[in-house]
Motif scaffolding. Structure first.
Motif, PDB file in Angstrom:
ATOM      1  N   PHE A   8       0.250  50.678 -28.773  1.00  0.00           N
ATOM      2  CA  PHE A   8       1.192  51.592 -27.514  1.00  0.00           C
ATOM      3  C   PHE A   8       2.981  52.527 -28.427  1.00  0.00           C
ATOM      4  O   PHE A   8       2.673  53.514 -27.988  1.00  0.00           O
ATOM      5  CB  PHE A   8       1.428  51.654 -26.333  1.00  0.00           C
ATOM      6  N   VAL A   9       3.441  51.136 -28.576  1.00  0.00           N
ATOM      7  CA  VAL A   9       4.634  51.640 -29.983  1.00  0.00           C
ATOM      8  C   VAL A   9       3.906  51.877 -31.321  1.00  0.00           C
ATOM      9  O   VAL A   9       4.395  52.608 -31.483  1.00  0.00           O
ATOM     10  CB  VAL A   9       5.098  49.885 -29.479  1.00  0.00           C
ATOM     11  N   ALA A  10       3.137  51.740 -31.523  1.00  0.00           N
ATOM     12  CA  ALA A  10       2.866  51.683 -33.030  1.00  0.00           C
ATOM     13  C   ALA A  10       2.468  53.047 -33.478  1.00  0.00           C
ATOM     14  O   ALA A  10       2.908  53.685 -34.238  1.00  0.00           O
ATOM     15  CB  ALA A  10       1.752  50.501 -33.600  1.00  0.00           C
ATOM     16  N   ALA A  11       1.023  53.486 -32.622  1.00  0.00           N
ATOM     17  CA  ALA A  11       0.763  54.376 -32.488  1.00  0.00           C
ATOM     18  C   ALA A  11       1.559  55.173 -32.845  1.00  0.00           C
ATOM     19  O   ALA A  11       1.572  56.583 -34.150  1.00  0.00           O
ATOM     20  CB  ALA A  11      -0.810  54.878 -32.095  1.00  0.00           C
ATOM     21  N   PRO A  12       2.583  56.255 -32.340  1.00  0.00           N
ATOM     22  CA  PRO A  12       3.497  56.946 -32.290  1.00  0.00           C
ATOM     23  C   PRO A  12       4.408  56.726 -33.464  1.00  0.00           C
ATOM     24  O   PRO A  12       4.751  57.830 -33.892  1.00  0.00           O
ATOM     25  CB  PRO A  12       4.359  56.889 -30.953  1.00  0.00           C
ATOM     26  N   MET A  13       4.838  55.898 -33.569  1.00  0.00           N
ATOM     27  CA  MET A  13       5.680  55.136 -34.442  1.00  0.00           C
ATOM     28  C   MET A  13       5.188  55.501 -36.089  1.00  0.00           C
ATOM     29  O   MET A  13       5.494  56.535 -36.353  1.00  0.00           O
ATOM     30  CB  MET A  13       5.394  54.059 -34.340  1.00  0.00           C
ATOM     31  N   ALA A  14       3.959  55.323 -36.059  1.00  0.00           N
ATOM     32  CA  ALA A  14       2.885  55.665 -37.604  1.00  0.00           C
ATOM     33  C   ALA A  14       2.617  57.038 -37.404  1.00  0.00           C
ATOM     34  O   ALA A  14       3.231  57.998 -38.739  1.00  0.00           O
ATOM     35  CB  ALA A  14       1.696  55.196 -37.359  1.00  0.00           C
ATOM     36  N   HIS A  15       2.809  58.394 -35.907  1.00  0.00           N
ATOM     37  CA  HIS A  15       2.542  59.443 -36.806  1.00  0.00           C
ATOM     38  C   HIS A  15       3.493  60.410 -36.865  1.00  0.00           C
ATOM     39  O   HIS A  15       4.190  61.309 -37.782  1.00  0.00           O
ATOM     40  CB  HIS A  15       2.150  60.482 -35.357  1.00  0.00           C
ATOM     41  N   PRO A  29     -18.219  55.651 -33.500  1.00  0.00           N
ATOM     42  CA  PRO A  29     -18.931  54.925 -32.586  1.00  0.00           C
ATOM     43  C   PRO A  29     -18.264  54.565 -31.391  1.00  0.00           C
ATOM     44  O   PRO A  29     -17.466  54.182 -31.679  1.00  0.00           O
ATOM     45  CB  PRO A  29     -19.955  53.822 -32.072  1.00  0.00           C
ATOM     46  N   ALA A  30     -18.311  55.456 -30.354  1.00  0.00           N
ATOM     47  CA  ALA A  30     -17.195  55.766 -29.199  1.00  0.00           C
ATOM     48  C   ALA A  30     -17.754  53.544 -28.702  1.00  0.00           C
ATOM     49  O   ALA A  30     -16.631  52.890 -27.449  1.00  0.00           O
ATOM     50  CB  ALA A  30     -17.590  55.924 -28.070  1.00  0.00           C
ATOM     51  N   LYS A  31     -18.921  53.209 -28.978  1.00  0.00           N
ATOM     52  CA  LYS A  31     -18.895  52.005 -28.424  1.00  0.00           C
ATOM     53  C   LYS A  31     -20.079  50.458 -29.751  1.00  0.00           C
ATOM     54  O   LYS A  31     -21.162  51.578 -30.134  1.00  0.00           O
ATOM     55  CB  LYS A  31     -20.134  51.567 -26.744  1.00  0.00           C
ATOM     56  N   GLY A  32     -20.094  49.765 -30.006  1.00  0.00           N
ATOM     57  CA  GLY A  32     -20.952  49.588 -30.783  1.00  0.00           C
ATOM     58  C   GLY A  32     -20.780  49.417 -32.123  1.00  0.00           C
ATOM     59  O   GLY A  32     -19.241  49.278 -32.180  1.00  0.00           O
ATOM     60  N   LEU A  52      -4.334  53.261 -35.652  1.00  0.00           N
ATOM     61  CA  LEU A  52      -4.488  55.650 -35.542  1.00  0.00           C
ATOM     62  C   LEU A  52      -5.851  55.454 -34.523  1.00  0.00           C
ATOM     63  O   LEU A  52      -5.916  56.330 -33.850  1.00  0.00           O
ATOM     64  CB  LEU A  52      -4.394  55.808 -36.581  1.00  0.00           C
ATOM     65  N   LEU A  53      -6.568  54.848 -34.717  1.00  0.00           N
ATOM     66  CA  LEU A  53      -8.468  54.882 -33.762  1.00  0.00           C
ATOM     67  C   LEU A  53      -7.905  54.534 -32.401  1.00  0.00           C
ATOM     68  O   LEU A  53      -7.161  53.140 -32.552  1.00  0.00           O
ATOM     69  CB  LEU A  53      -8.666  54.031 -34.638  1.00  0.00           C
ATOM     70  N   PRO A  54      -8.166  55.287 -31.863  1.00  0.00           N
ATOM     71  CA  PRO A  54      -8.710  54.927 -30.146  1.00  0.00           C
ATOM     72  C   PRO A  54      -9.157  53.601 -30.172  1.00  0.00           C
ATOM     73  O   PRO A  54      -9.247  52.853 -29.147  1.00  0.00           O
ATOM     74  CB  PRO A  54      -9.737  55.935 -29.689  1.00  0.00           C
ATOM     75  N   ARG A  55     -10.239  52.922 -30.789  1.00  0.00           N
ATOM     76  CA  ARG A  55     -10.553  51.960 -30.254  1.00  0.00           C
ATOM     77  C   ARG A  55      -9.956  50.441 -31.180  1.00  0.00           C
ATOM     78  O   ARG A  55      -9.385  50.945 -32.254  1.00  0.00           O
ATOM     79  CB  ARG A  55     -12.387  51.859 -31.336  1.00  0.00           C
TER      80      ARG A  55
END
Length: 217
Positions: A8-15, A29-32, A52-55
């Motif tokens: 939650f903190v790292a992603a905005p910092m990276a952007h 893939p969304a799952k698997g 940076l990736l959602p998973r």
């Protein structure tokens, strides 16, 4: 929970710091299970995809990154990396067994097939662990090309720098073969490295990066 809080903190910092341009994220893939096989230019590489990736992505990172330089320690622990000792075959196999368990649970696993950072920005021959995982588990391999990360944290740097980075994720690759067969492992690894090279545009060197580094020293 800790991973999500850190992300939650790292992603905005990276952007903000590195303005990443990500292409091909829809291939994840969304799952698997899936294996993200990426080139390796800087310590920070193993942190970026998890951030940076959602998973959730668990990366393999050499054990030295978890000691010594406090910056590398911080990045590795934030990214939830799986430490691996490259000096012994037993330790390397233990890492691969742990990665296989993650994949069999349907998770994402990241690995740098070169085994160590490129000493000069070129792409080096891949080690066969990535093929062992792909053939053993049947998980698809996503080739990944990172760019600009060597400017963010050059070798020896202690403080990350502002720079623009790129991430290209290729289409999933699936393979047939016997994970116990050395020729199959070599063939699959080489096919993966070809796709990484196509994405990255790096010059390819048919030698192991670790051997080249040893020769430099």
């Amino acid at each position: 929970m800790l991973y999500e809080m850190v992300k939650f903190v790292a992603a905005p910092m990276a952007h903000v710091m590195w303005r990443p341009h990500i292409s091909g994220a829809y291939h994840v893939p969304a799952k698997g299970p899936a294996i993200l096989a990426a080139n390796h230019l800087a310590v920070i590489d193993s942190f970026l995809l998890p951030a940076l990736l959602p998973r959730h992505v668990t990366f393999a990172a050499k054990s030295e990154y978890f000691s010594g330089n406090p910056v590398s320690q911080w990045f590795m622990r934030l990214g939830g990396s799986l430490p691996t000792d490259r000096e012994t075959a037993t330790a390397a196999q233990a890492m691969l067994d742990g990665a296989a368990e993650l994949l069999e649970r349907g998770e994402l696993f990241g690995i740098h097939p070169e085994g160590t950072r490129s000493p000069d920005g070129r792409l080096y021959r891949g080690k066969i662990g990535v093929a062992w995982l792909a053939l053993k588990t049947g998980a698809p391999v996503l080739p990944v090309a990172l760019s600009g990360t060597e400017k963010v944290l050059p070798a020896g740097a202690k403080v990350p720098r502002f720079a623009k980075i790129g991430i290209k994720i290729g289409a999933p690759m699936t393979f047939k073969g016997d994970y116990k067969n050395a020729r199959d492992r070599r063939r699959v690894t080489d096919e993966i490295m070809v796709e990484i090279q196509k994405l990255s545009g790096q010059e390819y060197v048919a030698a192991y990066a670790a051997s080249v580094k040893a020769g430099m020293s």
